[in-house]
Design a protein around this motif. Sequence first.
Motif, PDB file in Angstrom:
ATOM      1  N   ARG A 166      57.164  72.020  37.848  1.00  0.00           N
ATOM      2  CA  ARG A 166      57.807  72.668  36.701  1.00  0.00           C
ATOM      3  C   ARG A 166      59.044  71.883  36.288  1.00  0.00           C
ATOM      4  NH1 ARG A 166      58.360  79.041  37.865  1.00  0.00           N
ATOM      5  NH2 ARG A 166      59.626  78.836  35.994  1.00  0.00           N
ATOM      6  N   HIS A 167      59.791  71.376  37.284  1.00  0.00           N
ATOM      7  CA  HIS A 167      60.995  70.591  36.990  1.00  0.00           C
ATOM      8  C   HIS A 167      60.623  69.303  36.258  1.00  0.00           C
ATOM      9  CE1 HIS A 167      65.099  69.171  37.462  1.00  0.00           C
ATOM     10  NE2 HIS A 167      64.636  68.013  37.919  1.00  0.00           N
ATOM     11  N   ALA A 168      59.426  68.790  36.541  1.00  0.00           N
ATOM     12  CA  ALA A 168      58.952  67.573  35.872  1.00  0.00           C
ATOM     13  C   ALA A 168      58.429  67.870  34.470  1.00  0.00           C
ATOM     14  CB  ALA A 168      57.859  66.911  36.704  1.00  0.00           C
ATOM     15  N   GLY A 169      58.405  69.143  34.098  1.00  0.00           N
ATOM     16  CA  GLY A 169      58.033  69.516  32.745  1.00  0.00           C
ATOM     17  C   GLY A 169      56.613  70.000  32.558  1.00  0.00           C
ATOM     18  N   PHE A 170      55.841  70.103  33.651  1.00  0.00           N
ATOM     19  CA  PHE A 170      54.455  70.525  33.515  1.00  0.00           C
ATOM     20  C   PHE A 170      54.333  72.049  33.552  1.00  0.00           C
ATOM     21  CE2 PHE A 170      54.346  66.257  35.312  1.00  0.00           C
ATOM     22  CZ  PHE A 170      53.509  65.633  34.413  1.00  0.00           C
ATOM     23  N   GLY A 171      53.274  72.527  32.947  1.00  0.00           N
ATOM     24  CA  GLY A 171      53.040  73.953  32.958  1.00  0.00           C
ATOM     25  C   GLY A 171      52.327  74.408  31.702  1.00  0.00           C
ATOM     26  N   PRO A 172      51.891  75.658  31.669  1.00  0.00           N
ATOM     27  CA  PRO A 172      52.158  76.686  32.685  1.00  0.00           C
ATOM     28  C   PRO A 172      51.455  76.385  34.007  1.00  0.00           C
ATOM     29  CG  PRO A 172      50.526  77.454  31.137  1.00  0.00           C
ATOM     30  CD  PRO A 172      51.027  76.155  30.593  1.00  0.00           C
ATOM     31  N   ILE A 173      52.054  76.868  35.083  1.00  0.00           N
ATOM     32  CA  ILE A 173      51.502  76.645  36.422  1.00  0.00           C
ATOM     33  C   ILE A 173      51.147  78.000  37.033  1.00  0.00           C
ATOM     34  CG2 ILE A 173      51.905  75.678  38.706  1.00  0.00           C
ATOM     35  CD1 ILE A 173      53.945  73.807  37.449  1.00  0.00           C
ATOM     36  N   VAL A 174      49.894  78.136  37.406  1.00  0.00           N
ATOM     37  CA  VAL A 174      49.377  79.392  37.949  1.00  0.00           C
ATOM     38  C   VAL A 174      48.917  79.156  39.381  1.00  0.00           C
ATOM     39  CG1 VAL A 174      47.662  81.218  37.681  1.00  0.00           C
ATOM     40  CG2 VAL A 174      48.616  80.090  35.655  1.00  0.00           C
ATOM     41  N   ILE A 175      49.234  80.080  40.271  1.00  0.00           N
ATOM     42  CA  ILE A 175      48.794  79.966  41.659  1.00  0.00           C
ATOM     43  C   ILE A 175      47.578  80.850  41.884  1.00  0.00           C
ATOM     44  CG2 ILE A 175      49.373  80.442  44.065  1.00  0.00           C
ATOM     45  CD1 ILE A 175      52.198  79.610  43.513  1.00  0.00           C
ATOM     46  N   PHE A 176      46.510  80.254  42.393  1.00  0.00           N
ATOM     47  CA  PHE A 176      45.293  80.982  42.741  1.00  0.00           C
ATOM     48  C   PHE A 176      45.382  81.368  44.212  1.00  0.00           C
ATOM     49  CE2 PHE A 176      40.913  80.559  44.558  1.00  0.00           C
ATOM     50  CZ  PHE A 176      40.428  81.764  44.065  1.00  0.00           C
ATOM     51  N   SER A 177      45.448  82.664  44.469  1.00  0.00           N
ATOM     52  CA  SER A 177      45.538  83.162  45.835  1.00  0.00           C
ATOM     53  C   SER A 177      44.222  83.831  46.198  1.00  0.00           C
ATOM     54  CB  SER A 177      46.693  84.155  45.960  1.00  0.00           C
ATOM     55  OG  SER A 177      46.931  84.483  47.309  1.00  0.00           O
ATOM     56  N   TYR A 178      43.716  83.539  47.365  1.00  0.00           N
ATOM     57  CA  TYR A 178      42.415  84.053  47.769  1.00  0.00           C
ATOM     58  C   TYR A 178      42.409  84.296  49.274  1.00  0.00           C
ATOM     59  CZ  TYR A 178      41.767  79.249  49.380  1.00  0.00           C
ATOM     60  OH  TYR A 178      41.932  78.048  50.014  1.00  0.00           O
ATOM     61  N   ARG A 179      41.389  84.979  49.729  1.00  0.00           N
ATOM     62  CA  ARG A 179      41.255  85.288  51.153  1.00  0.00           C
ATOM     63  C   ARG A 179      40.630  84.104  51.877  1.00  0.00           C
ATOM     64  NH1 ARG A 179      37.706  90.451  53.281  1.00  0.00           N
ATOM     65  NH2 ARG A 179      37.485  89.804  55.451  1.00  0.00           N
ATOM     66  N   THR A 180      41.304  83.596  52.898  1.00  0.00           N
ATOM     67  CA  THR A 180      40.807  82.413  53.594  1.00  0.00           C
ATOM     68  C   THR A 180      40.041  82.742  54.869  1.00  0.00           C
ATOM     69  OG1 THR A 180      42.835  82.109  54.919  1.00  0.00           O
ATOM     70  CG2 THR A 180      42.774  81.105  52.725  1.00  0.00           C
TER      71      THR A 180
END
Length: 219
Positions: free
Chosen positions: A53-67
Amino acid sequence: VECVCLGVLIVASPFGWLVRRQAAAPGNGQPIVLAHGWGLNAVSLWLLRRRLRHAGFGPIVIFSYRTRGIEVERAAALLRDLLARVHATHPGPITIIGHSLGGLVARYCLRRYPVPGVRRLVTIGTPHRGTIAARVGLGTKRLLPDATLIVKLNTADHLPEQFEVVSISSPFDALVIPHRNADYPGACNIEIRAVGHNALLFSPRTAALIVENFASASP
């Protein structure tokens, strides 16, 4: 350093739900979907997301799942749904970044489902050809080099021809054994020395390599 990083992740793990609910900044319109590794959750990706995000990229979404149980097939279906939602609101080229097991989930998803908008896959410490370290883990036998899942993923795999694929790994990764199994045939394979499996997520070199890859990619 690897032990310290693992300790930080264990202590911070209960706060994973906070990271998952944080709104991502709009960025430059190049959506990124981050997928965590086995036994981890969204908090493990907090620093990497912050750097991107600091480098200017985005939007950034985190995919959370059961491992637990290495349910790659189920996780891949959920990832497909998330990618469809991201593409519907941000039609720019999507990059998937998967750490460890997250890289295998992304590979399965891209092979199994049509995923409009996805352009690039970056894996970090992913056992692309399995790992013998899975012999000592509980419920991780699906990650052995000769396991059905690993054989299926590496049979007639044309993903490196369809997408820009980068595999970042380290010969000091004690969870991907032998370390050459982190190489993804046909992809751009990059090694970072003196960095462990979880420390790859904390290393500024990892984020720098991703940003460099974005900058050098064709428009």
